[in-house]
Design a protein around this motif. Sequence first.
Motif, mmCIF file in Angstrom:
data_model
loop_
_atom_site.group_PDB
_atom_site.id
_atom_site.type_symbol
_atom_site.label_atom_id
_atom_site.label_comp_id
_atom_site.label_asym_id
_atom_site.label_seq_id
_atom_site.Cartn_x
_atom_site.Cartn_y
_atom_site.Cartn_z
ATOM 1 N N ARG A 62 -17.441 16.568 15.372
ATOM 2 C CA ARG A 62 -17.217 15.146 15.437
ATOM 3 C C ARG A 62 -17.720 14.510 14.095
ATOM 4 O O ARG A 62 -17.163 13.579 13.751
ATOM 5 N N SER A 89 -16.015 10.460 23.118
ATOM 6 C CA SER A 89 -16.704 9.262 23.062
ATOM 7 C C SER A 89 -16.497 8.357 23.961
ATOM 8 O O SER A 89 -17.460 7.619 24.623
ATOM 9 N N ARG A 114 -27.941 10.036 20.938
ATOM 10 C CA ARG A 114 -27.543 10.233 22.296
ATOM 11 C C ARG A 114 -27.684 8.639 23.219
ATOM 12 O O ARG A 114 -26.828 8.915 24.199
ATOM 13 N N HIS A 140 -28.820 18.137 12.394
ATOM 14 C CA HIS A 140 -27.325 18.274 11.728
ATOM 15 C C HIS A 140 -27.547 17.539 10.434
ATOM 16 O O HIS A 140 -27.952 16.392 10.426
ATOM 17 N N LEU A 156 -20.981 18.579 18.155
ATOM 18 C CA LEU A 156 -21.406 17.270 17.289
ATOM 19 C C LEU A 156 -21.293 17.565 16.060
ATOM 20 O O LEU A 156 -20.594 16.678 15.219
ATOM 21 N N SER A 194 -31.142 18.941 21.727
ATOM 22 C CA SER A 194 -29.838 19.602 22.068
ATOM 23 C C SER A 194 -29.779 20.604 23.022
ATOM 24 O O SER A 194 -30.451 20.330 24.181
ATOM 25 N N ILE A 228 -20.784 7.366 20.444
ATOM 26 C CA ILE A 228 -21.333 8.208 19.262
ATOM 27 C C ILE A 228 -20.376 8.216 17.973
ATOM 28 O O ILE A 228 -21.067 8.295 16.899
#
Length: 256
Positions: A229, A10, A149, A251, A226, A177, A154
């Motif tokens: 995370r 990040s 984004r 997601h 992602l 993506s 993030i």
Amino acid sequence: MTDTAPSPASSREAGWFGFRPVDPAQKAGMVRQVFDSVASSYDVMNDAMSLGVHRLWKAALIDWVAPRDGRRYLDVAGGTGDIAFRILGRAPGARVTIADINESMVSVGRDRALDKGIKGDLSYLVADAQSLPVPDSSVDTYTIAFGLRNVTHIDQALADAFRVLRPGGRFFCLEFSHVILPGLDKIYDLYSFKLLPELGALIAKDRESYQYLVESIRRFPPQEELAERMRAVGFERVEIRNLSGGIAAIHSGWKL
């Protein structure tokens, strides 16, 4: 887990505005200028950029969200109202809050709601996704479409999403993506880098902003990164659905 300290990934992202290195402290203001510039033509440009396919992606998101009356929905980076209006269209008795860091985008959303005669429990917040003025554990569903984004950190936005969701609540992110179909990546790169900035110049009279948007897509983490995370801030049962060969992806994660 709601630790909002920036991860190494990040922190690296925070230092880039598209492909240009910047002071992280200045990034949010630069992104705000982009969306101030394109707010009035944002929805027209979405149609032009995706050849209308973004409507199918958003429909897929709403199908997965499966809105229900009586639930509270928070749509972040949703200024023009596209996702919120779809939620209310499926569940007129839902409570929906649109949050966006850009006041100009929120103004466009309010005007669109009036023009479309949108009725229901709809409210607006001008707020940063990294630190939303929303109580802990107060939201049933958090959605963010084509906004993550553009966030400076993030992981802070993911952690704040986890914070505001109630136990049993669910997070959904629809975002451009990384292409997973062999051969499609070269076609997509040509389309993105050559045509999209020119469309921005023609329709929005702003080539530079759309050059940034294309570059920001390439710097966004791949699907599995992602997902990891999301797990790191506490989300469980994380799932990914690729759309159009990975050009976009949804997601999902639960706060359990």
